[in-house]
Design an enzyme around this catalytic site. Structure first.
Site, PDB file in Angstrom:
ATOM      1  N   HIS A  82       0.730  -1.374  -0.043  1.00 46.34           N
ATOM      2  CA  HIS A  82      -0.110   0.087  -0.064  1.00 46.34           C
ATOM      3  C   HIS A  82       0.717   1.249   0.052  1.00 46.34           C
ATOM      4  O   HIS A  82       0.286   2.363  -0.404  1.00 46.34           O
ATOM      5  CB  HIS A  82      -0.907   0.026   1.168  1.00 46.34           C
ATOM      6  CG  HIS A  82      -0.574   0.480   2.500  1.00 46.34           C
ATOM      7  ND1 HIS A  82      -0.191  -0.595   3.403  1.00 46.34           N
ATOM      8  CD2 HIS A  82      -0.095   1.538   2.872  1.00 46.34           C
ATOM      9  CE1 HIS A  82       0.377   0.235   4.673  1.00 46.34           C
ATOM     10  NE2 HIS A  82       0.232   1.394   4.351  1.00 46.34           N
ATOM     11  N   ASP A 127       0.040  -7.641   1.341  1.00 46.40           N
ATOM     12  CA  ASP A 127       0.679  -6.002   1.598  1.00 46.40           C
ATOM     13  C   ASP A 127       1.999  -6.277   1.701  1.00 46.40           C
ATOM     14  O   ASP A 127       2.541  -5.787   2.829  1.00 46.40           O
ATOM     15  CB  ASP A 127      -0.080  -5.435   2.778  1.00 46.40           C
ATOM     16  CG  ASP A 127       0.003  -4.199   2.759  1.00 46.40           C
ATOM     17  OD1 ASP A 127       0.517  -3.361   1.780  1.00 46.40           O
ATOM     18  OD2 ASP A 127      -0.216  -3.425   3.717  1.00 46.40           O
ATOM     19  N   SER A 223       4.276   2.827   7.855  1.00 50.54           N
ATOM     20  CA  SER A 223       3.981   1.623   7.169  1.00 50.54           C
ATOM     21  C   SER A 223       5.045   1.011   6.379  1.00 50.54           C
ATOM     22  O   SER A 223       6.243   1.724   5.951  1.00 50.54           O
ATOM     23  CB  SER A 223       2.726   2.134   5.926  1.00 50.54           C
ATOM     24  OG  SER A 223       1.563   2.161   6.604  1.00 50.54           O
TER      25      SER A 223
END
Length: 273
Positions: A82, A127, A223
């Site tokens: 992402h 992911d 992230s």
């Protein structure tokens, strides 16, 4: 009640009421507005996390975002799908403790980014992505992190002490840019405990989760960053998502479980243990 997750731990988020079941799409502010760091963590010393990578992600001529990553080989950085989905290029910062002062940096185009073919923005599966960079020379501040061995593919790591690092938000209300790399000590929990918050359709065997007591957690901006076993210094996860209600409220933080992707990493990079 199940709490929907934040997909975009990459950047700043607006506040969400605890009960609101809203999927937070990735928002791309200009880089100067990227927020804070890990919530309620500690400041890292120089060279403490030599595998930590910072990623400045160019989305368009006017917008960019920030993520973390890890150096797994002289040519390879591991991060979240992402983070790299839909970007034009990425500047990779290596050997940085002060976020904007890396020992080495490389800018590569989207052609050097490999996103897992199974990446699904709806259920957050797979992911994970790889970034190929020019070969980097190792130093006291730049080192690879070890990945789990193939023989560890079925380890759950529940109860293990782990450490997460990054330049993400310092609090749910933070609006300041992190100057120094932060880290937080956490404990892996069973997936069944994590699924009690997010549901079994979201938390599957390809996730690994941690408890976040006293507001200690990863947050927006972290992230793609590494989750590493404290004892062996082996990376077992990368930051993926958390509760839309906020990072400091005690809900589990979820990561991509690397033991589920060892074959994928090996087939694309040749790296295995």
């Amino acid at each position: 009640m199940k709490f929907l997750i934040i997909l975009a731990l990459a950047v700043a988020a607006t506040a969400f009421p605890e009960s609101e079941l809203v999927h937070l799409s990735r928002v791309m502010p200009v880089q100067d507005n990227i927020e804070g760091r890990i919530t309620n963590g500690k400041q890292a010393s120089v060279g403490q996390f030599p595998y930590q990578v910072g990623l400045s992600l160019k989305v368009s001529a006017l917008s960019s975002a920030w993520c973390g990553g890890s150096l797994i080989g002289s040519n390879w950085v591991l991060t979240a799908a992402h983070c790299t989905d839909g970007i034009q290029s990425v500047t990779v910062y290596l050997g940085a403790t002060v976020r904007t002062s890396p020992e080495v940096s490389h800018t590569v185009s989207k052609s050097d980014i490999l996103i897992h073919s199974g990446w699904n923005t709806n259920n957050l599966k797979n992911d994970i992505s790889l970034i190929k960079i020019p070969a980097v020379a190792f130093s006291s501040r730049i080192q690879v992190v070890k990945l789990p061995s193939i023989s560890s593919s079925y380890s759950t790591y529940a109860g293990s002490a782990v450490v997460a690092s990054g330049w993400g938000r310092t609090s749910d209300s933070s609006n300041s840019v992190a100057t120094n790399l932060q880290y937080v000590d956490l404990t892996v929990i069973a997936n069944s405990v994590c699924a009690a918050t997010y549901g079994t359709s979201i938390v599957t065997s390809s996730n690994i989760c941690v408890a976040t007591p006293s507001g200690k957690s990863t947050c927006n901006g972290d992230s793609g960053g590494p989750l590493v076993l404290e004892a062996s210094k082996v990376q077992v996860g990368l930051t993926s998502f958390g509760a839309a209600a906020g990072c400091e409220l005690g809900y589990p933080a979820a990561f991509t479980r690397l033991t589920s992707y060892l074959d994928w990493i090996k087939s694309n990079t040749g790296i295995s243990y």
